[in-house]
Design an enzyme around this catalytic site. Structure first.
Site, short mmCIF file in Angstrom:
data_model
loop_
_atom_site.label_atom_id
_atom_site.label_comp_id
_atom_site.label_asym_id
_atom_site.label_seq_id
_atom_site.Cartn_x
_atom_site.Cartn_y
_atom_site.Cartn_z
N SER A 124 97.06 115.00 119.14
CA SER A 124 96.74 113.81 119.94
C SER A 124 98.02 113.06 120.27
O SER A 124 98.96 113.01 119.46
CB SER A 124 95.82 112.90 119.12
OG SER A 124 95.69 111.65 119.74
N TYR A 148 93.99 108.13 111.05
CA TYR A 148 93.63 109.25 111.93
C TYR A 148 94.88 109.88 112.53
O TYR A 148 95.07 111.10 112.48
CB TYR A 148 92.68 108.77 113.05
CG TYR A 148 92.56 109.77 114.17
CD1 TYR A 148 91.91 110.98 113.98
CD2 TYR A 148 93.15 109.53 115.42
CE1 TYR A 148 91.83 111.92 115.00
CE2 TYR A 148 93.07 110.47 116.44
CZ TYR A 148 92.41 111.67 116.23
OH TYR A 148 92.34 112.59 117.24
N LYS A 152 96.80 113.78 112.09
CA LYS A 152 97.23 114.70 113.15
C LYS A 152 98.71 115.05 112.97
O LYS A 152 99.11 116.21 113.11
CB LYS A 152 96.98 114.08 114.53
CG LYS A 152 95.52 113.96 114.90
CD LYS A 152 94.87 115.33 115.08
CE LYS A 152 93.39 115.24 115.34
NZ LYS A 152 92.70 116.53 115.30
P1 NAD Z 1 83.97 115.93 118.64
O1 NAD Z 1 83.67 115.07 117.48
O2 NAD Z 1 83.04 115.96 119.78
O3 NAD Z 1 84.22 117.45 118.15
C1 NAD Z 1 84.69 117.75 116.86
C2 NAD Z 1 83.77 118.82 116.29
O4 NAD Z 1 84.22 119.16 114.97
C3 NAD Z 1 82.33 118.35 116.17
O5 NAD Z 1 81.49 119.34 116.71
C4 NAD Z 1 82.12 118.20 114.65
O6 NAD Z 1 80.76 118.43 114.28
C5 NAD Z 1 83.10 119.22 114.12
N1 NAD Z 1 83.59 118.93 112.76
C6 NAD Z 1 84.13 117.78 112.29
N2 NAD Z 1 84.46 117.92 111.00
C7 NAD Z 1 84.13 119.19 110.65
C8 NAD Z 1 84.23 119.92 109.44
N3 NAD Z 1 84.68 119.37 108.31
N4 NAD Z 1 83.82 121.22 109.44
C9 NAD Z 1 83.33 121.79 110.57
N5 NAD Z 1 83.20 121.13 111.73
C10 NAD Z 1 83.60 119.85 111.77
O7 NAD Z 1 85.45 115.54 119.14
P2 NAD Z 1 86.25 116.02 120.41
O8 NAD Z 1 86.46 114.83 121.27
O9 NAD Z 1 85.65 117.24 120.98
O10 NAD Z 1 87.64 116.32 119.71
C11 NAD Z 1 88.01 117.62 119.30
C12 NAD Z 1 89.35 117.55 118.61
O11 NAD Z 1 90.30 116.96 119.51
C13 NAD Z 1 89.39 116.67 117.35
O12 NAD Z 1 90.21 117.29 116.39
C14 NAD Z 1 90.01 115.38 117.83
O13 NAD Z 1 90.68 114.70 116.81
C15 NAD Z 1 90.97 115.88 118.89
N6 NAD Z 1 91.28 114.87 119.89
C16 NAD Z 1 90.27 114.24 120.57
C17 NAD Z 1 90.58 113.25 121.51
C18 NAD Z 1 89.48 112.50 122.22
O14 NAD Z 1 89.74 111.38 122.69
N7 NAD Z 1 88.28 113.04 122.36
C19 NAD Z 1 91.92 112.91 121.76
C20 NAD Z 1 92.92 113.59 121.07
C21 NAD Z 1 92.59 114.58 120.13
C1 WQD Z 2 91.52 102.96 126.61
C2 WQD Z 2 91.79 101.59 127.23
C3 WQD Z 2 91.49 99.75 125.69
C4 WQD Z 2 87.16 100.26 125.17
C5 WQD Z 2 91.92 106.38 121.60
C6 WQD Z 2 92.53 106.81 120.30
C7 WQD Z 2 93.40 108.00 120.49
C8 WQD Z 2 92.69 109.13 121.24
C9 WQD Z 2 91.97 108.65 122.45
C10 WQD Z 2 91.91 110.77 119.68
C11 WQD Z 2 92.58 100.64 126.31
C12 WQD Z 2 90.48 99.69 126.82
C13 WQD Z 2 88.49 100.41 125.56
C14 WQD Z 2 86.44 99.12 125.61
C15 WQD Z 2 88.39 98.38 126.81
N1 WQD Z 2 91.69 109.78 120.44
N2 WQD Z 2 89.08 99.48 126.38
N3 WQD Z 2 87.08 98.22 126.42
O1 WQD Z 2 92.77 103.51 122.57
O2 WQD Z 2 93.97 104.83 124.40
O3 WQD Z 2 92.94 106.02 122.51
O4 WQD Z 2 91.19 107.49 122.15
O5 WQD Z 2 92.94 111.29 119.40
O6 WQD Z 2 93.80 108.40 119.23
O7 WQD Z 2 93.29 105.74 119.79
O8 WQD Z 2 91.47 104.98 124.20
O9 WQD Z 2 89.36 104.77 125.43
O10 WQD Z 2 89.65 103.45 123.29
O11 WQD Z 2 90.94 102.78 125.31
O12 WQD Z 2 88.92 97.53 127.55
O13 WQD Z 2 85.26 98.92 125.28
O14 WQD Z 2 90.52 100.95 127.46
O15 WQD Z 2 91.94 98.48 125.35
O16 WQD Z 2 93.42 99.87 127.14
P1 WQD Z 2 92.85 104.71 123.40
P2 WQD Z 2 90.26 104.01 124.52
#
Ligand code: NAD
Ligand code: WQD
Length: 344
Positions: A124, A148, A152
């Site tokens: 991330s 979190y 990562k």
């Molecule tokens: P998500 O929660 O929809 O998907 C994660 C999946 O992992 C789920 O299906 C959950 O059931 C499974 N899971 C969690 N813990 C587990 C465990 N202990 N054993 C087996 N399965 C498990 O999330 P997503 O948005 O699809 O994210 C996928 C990956 O990408 C995550 O690692 C997340 O940290 C990373 N990521 C997501 C975002 C985002 O904003 N969505 C941003 C950056 C990184």
């Molecule tokens: C985006 C913008 C908020 C909600 C997070 C995690 C990051 C990654 C992605 C996993 C910001 C604004 C938000 C709301 C708002 N996840 N906002 N009202 O914070 O960039 O990142 O998700 O890895 O680790 O920190 O994403 O979608 O929460 O916010 O005004 O109800 O929207 O202030 O400017 P963020 P976000």
């Protein structure tokens, strides 16, 4: 190719499964459904008209992982499984370290036992923390500001060490920026279990009438319109980056961290305006105080992805909002939870 996909039932996982299946790969999905619905996998099967292996299991369960990997004998692993809520990670740090870090160590050990040396990991942009400069390139210092993000960064380090110690190993650490949007069918999408933490799913729930109004967290940032700006990346583009990373890992050894973003920033107000255009009505919003821990701006340098992966984002904010709205309006309450609906 045989690809083992942890967390494949989740938001990004399901979108990636569709592209992997379309490309002819043989898959095994390993998920404990802690943040996903089995219905999502049923829909992936329907949309792709393809089947794949599915194991309900937890990456914290080393034995279950060893058995699943030994049975499937994959050529490569895509590792999505993890917990991802920043706020929850502050309240339950040990849960996050155990799930995300211990689970990943278990996975690498099971890969070793099964002779699998290729991994694509969901990292991330949150690993960068406060921007020293923008756009974030992959050499920006790593300084996450919450548990979190630290999980990562730690897993990135574990995988890098594993790659060094394992002959011919290949790892790609994909640092996602802000994934949003949904598949063009409207059949799969993001389905948060509780109140959405992230902007786009919150906006979608206001648009569909599930929530009354959006809180815009601060309009006094040093940005174009005072609201926070981010690099939103369409989940379908993000899914394609995983296939590009798999292809790259077949021709390279070592460990590379690569940003996955568009390189463009969009403010909260701009995203809301684009969503209003997509759904055809106004989205009720008010200006709330800044959210603690937020930064003004975050966006990616994309040159490394273009050079190494030969990948770049194709879809724009209107595509992101239109696809999100299709998913949200067709599935206002997300995936069905009643068991009888599970096979639909
Ligand atoms: P998500 O929660 O929809 O998907 C994660 C999946 O992992 C789920 O299906 C959950 O059931 C499974 N899971 C969690 N813990 C587990 C465990 N202990 N054993 C087996 N399965 C498990 O999330 P997503 O948005 O699809 O994210 C996928 C990956 O990408 C995550 O690692 C997340 O940290 C990373 N990521 C997501 C975002 C985002 O904003 N969505 C941003 C950056 C990184
Ligand atoms: C985006 C913008 C908020 C909600 C997070 C995690 C990051 C990654 C992605 C996993 C910001 C604004 C938000 C709301 C708002 N996840 N906002 N009202 O914070 O960039 O990142 O998700 O890895 O680790 O920190 O994403 O979608 O929460 O916010 O005004 O109800 O929207 O202030 O400017 P963020 P976000």
């Amino acid at each position: 190719m045989k690809v083992f996909v942890t967390g494949g039932a989740g938001y990004i996982g399901t979108h990636t499964l569709l592209q992997l299946l379309a490309a002819g790969h043989e898959l095994c999905v390993f998920d404990n459904f802690s943040n996903a619905s089995p219905v999502a996998l049923t829909r992936v099967r329907q949309l792709s008209n393809r089947d794949f292996a599915q194991v309900e299991g937890d990456i914290r369960d080393a034995g279950a992982l060893h058995r699943a990997l030994a049975d499937f004998a994959p050529d490569a692993v895509i590792h999505f499984a993890g917990l991802k809520a920043v706020g929850e990670s502050n309240e339950k740090p040990l849960l996050y370290y155990e799930n995300n870090v211990t689970g990943s160590v278990n996975l690498l050990a099971a890969m070793d036992a099964a002779g699998c040396r290729r991994i694509v990991f969901s990292s991330s942009a949150t690993v960068y923390g406060e921007a020293q400069y923008l756009p974030f390139d992959e050499d920006h210092p790593i300084a996450p500001t919450n548990p979190y993000g630290r999980t990562k960064a730690m897993v990135e380090g574990v995988i890098a060490d594993w790659t060094k110690a394992t002959p011919n190993a290949s790892a790609v650490l994909l640092r996602y920026f802000n994934p949003v949007g949904a598949h063009e069918s409207g059949r799969i999408g993001e389905d948060p279990r509780d109140i959405p933490n992230n902007l786009m799913p919150f906006v979608a729930q206001v648009a569909v009438g599930r929530r009354e109004k959006l809180s815009i967290f601060g309009d006094d940032y040093d940005t174009r319109d005072g609201t926070g700006e981010r690099d939103y990346i369409h989940v379908v583009d993000l899914a394609a980056a995983h296939l590009a990373a798999l292809a790259y890992s077949a021709r390279a050894t070592g460990c590379e961290a690569i940003n996955v973003g568009t390189g463009q920033s969009i403010t909260v107000k701009e995203l809301v305006a684009a969503y209003e255009a997509a759904c055809g009505h106004a989205i009720s919003a008010y200006i709330a105080p800044r959210r603690s821990g937020d930064v003004a701006s975050s966006y990616a340098a994309t040159a490394k992805a273009e050079q190494l992966l030969k990948w770049r984002a194709e879809l724009n904010v209107n595509d992101m909002c239109a696809s999100s709205w299709l998913w949200q309006s067709d599935n206002p309450n997300g995936y069905p939870i009643d068991v009888s609906a599970r096979r639909r």
